[in-house]
Write a protein that holds these residues in place. Structure first.
Motif, mmCIF file in Angstrom:
data_model
loop_
_atom_site.group_PDB
_atom_site.id
_atom_site.type_symbol
_atom_site.label_atom_id
_atom_site.label_comp_id
_atom_site.label_asym_id
_atom_site.label_seq_id
_atom_site.Cartn_x
_atom_site.Cartn_y
_atom_site.Cartn_z
ATOM 1 N N PRO A 57 -13.294 -8.398 17.550
ATOM 2 C CA PRO A 57 -13.526 -7.628 18.778
ATOM 3 C C PRO A 57 -14.206 -6.274 18.526
ATOM 4 O O PRO A 57 -14.890 -5.760 19.407
ATOM 5 N N LYS A 58 -14.043 -5.708 17.300
ATOM 6 C CA LYS A 58 -14.701 -4.405 17.079
ATOM 7 C C LYS A 58 -16.225 -4.541 17.064
ATOM 8 O O LYS A 58 -16.938 -3.548 17.197
ATOM 9 N N TYR A 59 -16.719 -5.782 16.936
ATOM 10 C CA TYR A 59 -18.174 -6.016 17.067
ATOM 11 C C TYR A 59 -18.478 -6.768 18.374
ATOM 12 O O TYR A 59 -19.444 -7.523 18.461
ATOM 13 N N ASN A 60 -17.588 -6.612 19.350
ATOM 14 C CA ASN A 60 -17.750 -7.211 20.687
ATOM 15 C C ASN A 60 -17.492 -8.709 20.739
ATOM 16 O O ASN A 60 -17.887 -9.382 21.698
ATOM 17 N N GLY A 61 -16.858 -9.264 19.717
ATOM 18 C CA GLY A 61 -16.574 -10.705 19.724
ATOM 19 C C GLY A 61 -15.244 -11.019 20.373
ATOM 20 O O GLY A 61 -14.519 -10.129 20.826
ATOM 21 N N GLY A 62 -14.935 -12.325 20.408
ATOM 22 C CA GLY A 62 -13.720 -12.790 21.068
ATOM 23 C C GLY A 62 -12.496 -12.770 20.167
ATOM 24 O O GLY A 62 -11.368 -12.931 20.656
ATOM 25 N N GLY A 63 -12.696 -12.635 18.866
ATOM 26 C CA GLY A 63 -11.571 -12.592 17.929
ATOM 27 C C GLY A 63 -10.744 -13.866 17.924
ATOM 28 O O GLY A 63 -9.553 -13.849 17.606
ATOM 29 N N MET A 64 -11.368 -14.977 18.267
ATOM 30 C CA MET A 64 -10.601 -16.235 18.358
ATOM 31 C C MET A 64 -10.644 -17.015 17.046
ATOM 32 O O MET A 64 -11.448 -16.721 16.164
ATOM 33 N N ASP A 65 -9.804 -18.034 16.975
ATOM 34 C CA ASP A 65 -9.803 -18.857 15.765
ATOM 35 C C ASP A 65 -10.830 -19.988 15.887
ATOM 36 O O ASP A 65 -11.400 -20.225 16.969
ATOM 37 N N SER A 66 -11.037 -20.673 14.766
ATOM 38 C CA SER A 66 -12.041 -21.752 14.752
ATOM 39 C C SER A 66 -11.582 -22.952 15.569
ATOM 40 O O SER A 66 -12.409 -23.701 16.083
ATOM 41 N N VAL A 67 -10.251 -23.139 15.667
ATOM 42 C CA VAL A 67 -9.751 -24.265 16.475
ATOM 43 C C VAL A 67 -10.162 -24.069 17.940
ATOM 44 O O VAL A 67 -10.665 -24.993 18.589
ATOM 45 N N SER A 68 -10.008 -22.847 18.450
ATOM 46 C CA SER A 68 -10.431 -22.569 19.840
ATOM 47 C C SER A 68 -11.932 -22.835 19.986
ATOM 48 O O SER A 68 -12.389 -23.394 20.986
ATOM 49 N N TYR A 69 -12.664 -22.414 18.967
ATOM 50 C CA TYR A 69 -14.124 -22.601 19.006
ATOM 51 C C TYR A 69 -14.478 -24.088 19.090
ATOM 52 O O TYR A 69 -15.306 -24.486 19.915
ATOM 53 N N VAL A 70 -13.846 -24.940 18.288
ATOM 54 C CA VAL A 70 -14.222 -26.360 18.346
ATOM 55 C C VAL A 70 -13.758 -27.006 19.650
ATOM 56 O O VAL A 70 -14.428 -27.907 20.167
ATOM 57 N N LEU A 71 -12.655 -26.511 20.212
ATOM 58 C CA LEU A 71 -12.224 -27.057 21.507
ATOM 59 C C LEU A 71 -13.270 -26.736 22.581
ATOM 60 O O LEU A 71 -13.614 -27.586 23.409
ATOM 61 N N ALA A 72 -13.779 -25.503 22.558
ATOM 62 C CA ALA A 72 -14.815 -25.122 23.530
ATOM 63 C C ALA A 72 -16.107 -25.898 23.263
ATOM 64 O O ALA A 72 -16.759 -26.377 24.199
ATOM 65 N N TRP A 304 -9.081 -25.841 11.056
ATOM 66 C CA TRP A 304 -7.783 -25.279 10.657
ATOM 67 C C TRP A 304 -7.856 -24.724 9.228
ATOM 68 O O TRP A 304 -7.378 -23.627 8.957
ATOM 69 N N LEU A 305 -8.486 -25.481 8.327
ATOM 70 C CA LEU A 305 -8.624 -25.000 6.943
ATOM 71 C C LEU A 305 -9.381 -23.672 6.920
ATOM 72 O O LEU A 305 -9.020 -22.745 6.194
ATOM 73 N N LYS A 306 -10.433 -23.596 7.737
ATOM 74 C CA LYS A 306 -11.223 -22.354 7.799
ATOM 75 C C LYS A 306 -10.342 -21.214 8.298
ATOM 76 O O LYS A 306 -10.359 -20.115 7.736
ATOM 77 N N ASP A 307 -9.557 -21.481 9.331
ATOM 78 C CA ASP A 307 -8.662 -20.444 9.868
ATOM 79 C C ASP A 307 -7.616 -19.994 8.855
ATOM 80 O O ASP A 307 -7.170 -18.844 8.890
ATOM 81 N N GLN A 308 -7.223 -20.920 7.975
ATOM 82 C CA GLN A 308 -6.199 -20.572 6.970
ATOM 83 C C GLN A 308 -6.800 -19.875 5.756
ATOM 84 O O GLN A 308 -6.090 -19.552 4.801
ATOM 85 N N GLY A 309 -8.121 -19.715 5.738
ATOM 86 C CA GLY A 309 -8.773 -19.083 4.590
ATOM 87 C C GLY A 309 -8.838 -20.005 3.384
ATOM 88 O O GLY A 309 -9.033 -19.558 2.255
ATOM 89 N N LYS A 310 -8.696 -21.322 3.627
ATOM 90 C CA LYS A 310 -8.780 -22.282 2.516
ATOM 91 C C LYS A 310 -10.204 -22.826 2.427
ATOM 92 O O LYS A 310 -11.002 -22.657 3.348
ATOM 93 N N ASP A 311 -10.494 -23.535 1.335
ATOM 94 C CA ASP A 311 -11.830 -24.116 1.156
ATOM 95 C C ASP A 311 -12.054 -25.218 2.206
ATOM 96 O O ASP A 311 -11.199 -26.084 2.385
ATOM 97 N N TYR A 312 -13.189 -25.164 2.884
ATOM 98 C CA TYR A 312 -13.429 -26.156 3.932
ATOM 99 C C TYR A 312 -14.785 -26.854 3.800
ATOM 100 O O TYR A 312 -15.193 -27.599 4.692
ATOM 101 N N ALA A 313 -15.493 -26.656 2.689
ATOM 102 C CA ALA A 313 -16.828 -27.260 2.537
ATOM 103 C C ALA A 313 -16.757 -28.786 2.609
ATOM 104 O O ALA A 313 -17.534 -29.438 3.314
ATOM 105 N N TYR A 314 -15.801 -29.338 1.874
ATOM 106 C CA TYR A 314 -15.627 -30.785 1.806
ATOM 107 C C TYR A 314 -15.180 -31.326 3.169
ATOM 108 O O TYR A 314 -15.709 -32.304 3.684
#
Ligand code: CAA
Length: 379
Positions: A57-72, A304-314
């Motif tokens: 949000p400090k850069y005007n974003g929504g501050g949401m997680d990636s799960v919300s993003y994929v649902l949208a 979810w992996l991305k939101d947890q800060g885990k490796d998500y490339a695979y």
């Protein structure tokens, strides 16, 4: 293990669903036919916070997680994949790339406007002779004092003419191979920067895909993202997240086609009963629903992996590979369920099938996803 969405995630999904019905569905067939970019709709998506969903949000974003993003993304892609590819590139390639690797000054100048949708971004990696083989960059950036001189051509650039900000990958030292590739921020209107021809495409026809030409374009040193030589790693890291967005797009195209097929099967009568009462159709619907659910689980796992800060490339490569194959298969079956009606524009499913195809190609073809997956498996 918890498969429940949070209230916030559900609210985002419902807001996206409502938006598609009131703002995206009207005119979607005409925009596809006329290959017209959804300018007004994208503006409203920016106002509703869909263009910079995960940005702080400090850069005007929504501050949401990636799960919300994929649902949208899924909801918006059910109705208009041309709008959703613009959203995906802006969110997961451009905003994420700048937020993760940009300087504070770059974030202040560019990210704050990209996150609200006031500006749209484009990601410029592909070239006429560098598609899957992305290390073969021919675009060059030569250092000259306080700026680089950019020369070359980029191809198939999403948001090619609507963008104000272009993240451009170029060679700064050919002798170093991919370690000599760097990333730059280029603004629209810079001298020597020409927006080339618009592609006449099979699907996502409302999305503006262009070639771009750079002739002696002066790019200030402060517009380099990261160190010299970081550009290829920048592109790969950014695409890992981009692939979650495209996987969610493919999922949305599939679930949109499935929902239309299901509804149609309950209305259309043949041989004295609705076609949903015929086992031939029931089995198709069962296969579609099962494969969509499997794709959804892969997409959500990657997010979810991305939101947890885990490796998500695979996981993101797997999600994109599977969801895009499902999108193609399900949209073809949705046309089959509709019979002759499925072959005409009014019923939407033929457009969804045309839109599905690109999800097997952009942000890494299905074959590239298999390279990423197998390298992770084998090492
Ligand atoms: N994540 C992080 N790093 C990665 C990576 C990944 N998924 N894949 C490769 N890399 C890194 C490697 O670790 C290596 O870096 P280091 O030496 O620093 O460790 C570097 O990249 C080179 O890797 P490789 O030796 O594996 O390179 P390669 O040439 O053999 O293969 C590739 C790389 C995976 C095939 C890559 O070229 C690729 O992903 N190609 C597809 C390009 C693509 O997706 N284009 C999409 C265009 S953008 C778009 O479509 C947007 C749009 O408009 C919708």
């Amino acid at each position: 293990m918890n498969f429940e969405y949070t209230e916030e995630q559900l609210a985002v999904r419902d807001a996206a669903r409502e938006f598609t019905q009131t703002e995206l569905l009207p005119g979607v067939i005409e925009r596809d036919t006329e290959a017209r970019f959804p300018h007004e709709q994208i503006k409203k998506m920016g106002e509703l916070g869909f263009m910079g969903m995960m940005v702080d949000p400090k850069y005007n974003g929504g501050g949401m997680d990636s799960v919300s993003y994929v649902l949208a993304m899924e909801e918006i892609s059910k109705v208009d994949a041309s709008a959703s590819v613009c959203m995906s590139v802006n969110n997961s390639l451009v905003c994420w790339g700048l937020e993760k690797f940009g300087t504070e000054a770059q974030k202040e100048k560019y990210l704050t406007k990209l996150a609200t949708g006031e500006w749209i971004g484009a990601f410029c990696l592909s070239e006429p002779e560098a598609g899957s083989d992305a290390t073969s960059q021919r675009t060059s950036a030569e250092l000259n004092g306080d700026h680089y001189v950019l020369n070359g051509t980029k191809n198939w650039i999403t948001n090619g003419s609507t963008a104000q900000v272009y993240l451009v990958i170029a060679q700064t030292d050919l002798s170093k191979g991919y370690k000599g590739i760097s990333a730059f921020i280029v603004e629209k209107g810079q001298e020597g920067f020409v927006i080339g021809k618009k592609e006449d495409k099979l699907g996502i026809r409302g999305s503006d895909t262009h070639s771009l030409m750079f002739t002696d374009v002066k790019v200030p040193v402060e517009n380099r993202i990261g160190e010299e030589g970081f550009g290829f790693n920048f592109a790969m890291a950014t695409l890992n997240g981009g692939r979650i967005g495209i996987a969610a797009q493919a999922l949305g195209i599939a679930s949109g086609a499935y929902e239309l097929a299901l509804a149609y099967s309950k209305e259309r009568k043949a041989f004295g009963k609705t076609i949903s009462k015929h086992q031939a159709i029931q089995f198709k619907l069962a296969d579609m629903a099962t494969e969509i659910e499997a794709a959804r689980n892969l997409v959500l796992k990657a997010a979810w992996l991305k939101d947890q800060g885990k490796d998500y490339a695979y996981a993101s490569a797997m999600a994109k590979l599977y969801a895009s194959e499902v999108a193609m298969k399900v949209t073809v079956e949705a046309i089959q369920v509709h019979g002759g009606y499925g072959y005409v524009k009014e019923y939407h499913v033929e457009r969804l099938m045309r839109d599905a195809k690109i999800t097997q190609i952009y942000e890494g073809t299905s074959e590239i996803q298999k390279i990423v997956i197998s390298r992770a498996l084998i090492g």
